[in-house]
Write an enzyme that holds these catalytic residues in place. Structure first.
Site, PDB file in Angstrom:
ATOM      1  N   ASN A 137      31.620  29.866  32.746  1.00  0.00           N
ATOM      2  CA  ASN A 137      30.819  31.039  32.381  1.00  0.00           C
ATOM      3  C   ASN A 137      31.343  31.802  31.178  1.00  0.00           C
ATOM      4  OD1 ASN A 137      28.762  33.166  33.010  1.00  0.00           O
ATOM      5  ND2 ASN A 137      30.617  34.394  33.228  1.00  0.00           N
ATOM      6  N   HIS A 138      32.666  31.782  30.991  1.00  0.00           N
ATOM      7  CA  HIS A 138      33.221  32.642  29.940  1.00  0.00           C
ATOM      8  C   HIS A 138      34.556  32.148  29.420  1.00  0.00           C
ATOM      9  CE1 HIS A 138      34.346  34.399  33.967  1.00  0.00           C
ATOM     10  NE2 HIS A 138      35.543  34.195  33.464  1.00  0.00           N
ATOM     11  N   ARG A 220      35.433  23.284  42.247  1.00  0.00           N
ATOM     12  CA  ARG A 220      34.963  24.607  42.652  1.00  0.00           C
ATOM     13  C   ARG A 220      34.544  25.268  41.357  1.00  0.00           C
ATOM     14  NH1 ARG A 220      36.387  30.341  41.596  1.00  0.00           N
ATOM     15  NH2 ARG A 220      35.785  31.506  43.441  1.00  0.00           N
ATOM     16  N   ASP A 222      33.619  28.574  39.346  1.00  0.00           N
ATOM     17  CA  ASP A 222      33.784  30.019  39.362  1.00  0.00           C
ATOM     18  C   ASP A 222      32.529  30.709  38.797  1.00  0.00           C
ATOM     19  OD1 ASP A 222      35.659  32.383  39.492  1.00  0.00           O
ATOM     20  OD2 ASP A 222      35.143  32.437  37.361  1.00  0.00           O
ATOM     21  N   LYS A 225      27.007  32.464  39.876  1.00  0.00           N
ATOM     22  CA  LYS A 225      25.739  33.202  39.739  1.00  0.00           C
ATOM     23  C   LYS A 225      25.586  33.803  38.340  1.00  0.00           C
ATOM     24  CE  LYS A 225      26.916  37.840  41.427  1.00  0.00           C
ATOM     25  NZ  LYS A 225      26.729  38.817  42.500  1.00  0.00           N
ATOM     26  N   HIS A 226      26.668  33.720  37.531  1.00  0.00           N
ATOM     27  CA  HIS A 226      26.611  34.251  36.165  1.00  0.00           C
ATOM     28  C   HIS A 226      26.219  33.190  35.146  1.00  0.00           C
ATOM     29  CE1 HIS A 226      28.285  38.142  37.298  1.00  0.00           C
ATOM     30  NE2 HIS A 226      29.083  37.482  38.113  1.00  0.00           N
ATOM     31  N   GLU A 247      30.863  29.390  43.451  1.00  0.00           N
ATOM     32  CA  GLU A 247      31.095  30.766  43.885  1.00  0.00           C
ATOM     33  C   GLU A 247      29.888  31.617  43.494  1.00  0.00           C
ATOM     34  OE1 GLU A 247      33.776  34.709  42.907  1.00  0.00           O
ATOM     35  OE2 GLU A 247      33.335  33.228  41.375  1.00  0.00           O
ATOM     36  N   GLY A 251      26.003  38.265  49.694  1.00  0.00           N
ATOM     37  CA  GLY A 251      25.911  38.196  51.143  1.00  0.00           C
ATOM     38  C   GLY A 251      24.494  37.922  51.624  1.00  0.00           C
TER      39      GLY A 251
END
Ligand SMILES: *[C@@H]1O[C@H](CO)[C@@H](O)[C@H](O)[C@H]1NC(C)=O
Ligand SMILES: *[C@@H]1O[C@H](CO)[C@@H](O)[C@H](O)[C@H]1NC(C)=O
Ligand SMILES: *[C@@H]1O[C@H](CO)[C@@H](O)[C@H](O)[C@H]1NC(C)=O
Ligand SMILES: *[C@@H]1O[C@H](CO)[C@@H](O)[C@H](O)[C@H]1NC(C)=O
Ligand SMILES: *[C@@H]1O[C@H](CO)[C@@H](O)[C@H](O)[C@H]1NC(C)=O
Length: 498
Positions: A137-138, A220, A222, A225-226, A247, A251
């Site tokens: 993501n970054h 995995r 990280d 959702k971004h 990740e 919730g």
């Protein structure tokens, strides 16, 4: 030394042993924060400034794999391995590995590339597996967002056209979640344009190299959702059938579950929240937990591929919320025995109690890796891993059987997983350690137990017999959890001397 058929095959053929989702489903994962697990010299006296590098290494980890394997874990998930920014900033340093700077170099604080290869080999020689954390993501820079200098990022991510323009994330706006920047003006986290095909192509060529260079078995991802769902799908294709646990920090099943059509697995954050609220105090709500578990099952594609956890490096440790030893045991065992792949964060077995980041990232060596039955949860967790592995061995259908709440009252939830005569029936309670003894009758219809059947609580190694209708009288003492399994099916398991 134990070898599974699969790893024997892989070591003979020299092929990457990457595991499919179905193969990961039966594993049990120990989450390692590499900098905080073990030092090369094995010293247990070194102090740790939780904001900076504390000295954990791949060699230190190799030397302590027996500690993990003897607890019943079959795989480890390690911190991101790539080169991170070197600075020590007001936000701390990159000891956690999430501040990537160059994805073609390793983070030498943890060892050389050859040490990582040695770790992978050591795991495979033990019949264990390696899951590596990746951040797509970054990229990080010790800089303000406005002054972020793309040219200083390691190639090929050294072009400003690969990043979104800086903005603050509005968590009510999905576009903003995907395009705006995490981090701050001390360590800018430049948000990669993961929706662009040229960017996806770079990740897609990197992933197979990474997997092959270090013989990685699972990933995995990280901050899932971004990044855009399209980039997750592309990443899953690049991972070529390997299980990927994303990740997605949420919730809400209706937000989380759709991501399972892009990557094969997700961290089970909804259950994490339900379990935590149910067991962190004697007033936790069991209905919320029971309803949640059922909702998740009907919303997600396959809950048995989710990663099940009670703690991780991003959230306060459970014993930071309560010191009640019975509540802790109930929460730990619920997370290890529910559907999905159990993931235990290093230090849970030692009852570490750090709160928010970075205090939940204690150096494990401060515990001297004790396995004591009075001071730690090590033997308790070993038992839980054993009964899960045995239940899978006795009946392959166990692992895909969706667990369900077969009984709830205000302070009890009883879960069943597995078909008759191979079912694990677990009694969890939030009564707490100082509670009076309580009794209840568990009906045969839901438990699947039959008349005059002997069942063993494998935690206490105590056996009980059902009545003429198959009902089981359950006595809850000191608020402790109980894990019942048919005694006859335990034969030759070694569990409770059977
Ligand atoms: C940006 O980074 C490049 C590569 O490290 C460097 O040559 C250049 O001077 C930097 N620019 C600024 C404004 O710092
Ligand atoms: C950066 O990317 C743009 C757009 O793809 C391209 O035109 C440009 O040449 C690239 N710059 C460098 C220095 O590679
Ligand atoms: C959502 O975020 C995007 C990206 O920052 C922005 O362009 C858009 O205007 C936002 N939408 C709303 C409704 O605020
Ligand atoms: C994998 O190894 C090759 C050969 O040493 C190297 O060229 C490549 O950069 C490595 N890739 C990664 C992602 O480590
Ligand atoms: C528990 O939560 C449910 C909803 O999940 C709610 O209906 C119920 O009132 C709550 N019980 C208590 C005692 O708060």
């Amino acid at each position: 030394m134990k070898y599974t058929t699969l790893s024997t095959l892989a070591s003979f053929s020299g092929l990457a042993s990457a595991l499919t989702p179905a193969q990961w489903r039966t594993q049990s994962i120990y989450q390692v924060m590499t900098d905080r697990f073990a030092r090369t010299d094995g010293s247990t006296s070194a102090s740790c400034d939780v904001n900076n590098y504390c000295g954990g290494t791949y060699q230190g980890l190799i030397n302590k794999l027996a500690y993990i394997q003897n607890m019943g874990f079959t795989a480890i998930w390690i911190s991101p391995i790539v080169e991170n920014i070197p600075q020590s900033t007001a936000d701390g340093s990159a000891y956690h590995g999430y501040w990537a700077q160059n994805i073609y170099n390793v983070n030498t604080n943890f060892g050389a590339a050859s040490d990582l290869v040695a770790l992978s080999n050591a795991l495979h020689n033990r019949g264990m597996y390696l899951m590596v954390d990746i951040v797509t993501n970054h990229f990080a820079q010790a800089n303000t967002r406005a002054n972020f200098n793309a040219s200083a990022v390691g190639a090929p991510f050294n072009n400003v056209s690969m990043y979104h323009t800086p903005c603050d994330i509005d968590y009510n706006n999905q576009t903003s979640i995907e395009q705006c920047w995490q981090g701050d003006n001390i360590v800018a986290l430049a948000d990669v344009r993961t929706e662009d095909s040229n960017v996806q192509a770079l990740w897609n060529s990197w992933i197979p190299q990474l997997v092959s260079n270090y013989t990685i078995d699972g990933l995995r991802i990280d901050s899932a959702k971004h990044v855009t769902p399209s980039s997750l799908s592309a990443l899953q294709s690049a991972a070529n059938g390997m299980h990927v646990l994303g990740e997605v920090y949420s919730g809400d099943p209706s937000y989380l579950c759709p991501y399972q059509s892009t990557i094969t697995g997700l961290m089970n954050y909804p259950a994490y929240f339900w379990i935590t609220q149910a067991f962190k105090s004697t007033s936790g709500n069991m209905t919320t937990l029971a309803t949640g578990i059922n909702t998740l099952k009907s919303t997600c594609k396959d809950v048995t591929l989710l990663g099940s956890f009670l703690e991780n490096h991003d959230n306060p440790r459970f014993p930071a919320l309560t010191s009640d030893q019975s509540l802790i045991r109930n929460a730990v065992s619920f997370a290890l025995l529910q559907d999905g792949i159990p993931i235990l964060y290093q230090g849970q077995e030692q009852k570490l109690y750090g709160g928010s980041v970075p205090y939940n990232r204690e150096a494990l060596w401060s515990t001297a890796y004790s396995t004591s039955s009075s001071a730690t949860l090590y033997p308790f967790i070993t038992t839980l891993n054993k009964i899960r592995a045995w239940a899978i061995k006795k009946d392959a259908a166990y692992i895909t059987y969706n667990a369900w709440p077969i009984y709830t009252d205000t302070s009890t939830i009883i879960m069943r997983k597995g078909n008759a005569n191979a079912q694990v029936v677990s009694v969890f309670t939030n009564r707490g350690a100082s509670a009076k003894t309580a009794t209840l009758t568990l009906g045969a219809t839901n438990s699947g137990f039959v008349k005059y059947q002997s069942v063993m609580d494998v935690v206490a190694c105590k056996s009980f017999t059902t009545d003429s209708k198959g009902n089981l009288g359950v006595t809850i003492t000191s608020g402790l959890p109980q894990v019942f399994y048919p005694t006859s099916a335990l034969k030759r398991s070694g569990i409770c001397n059977q």
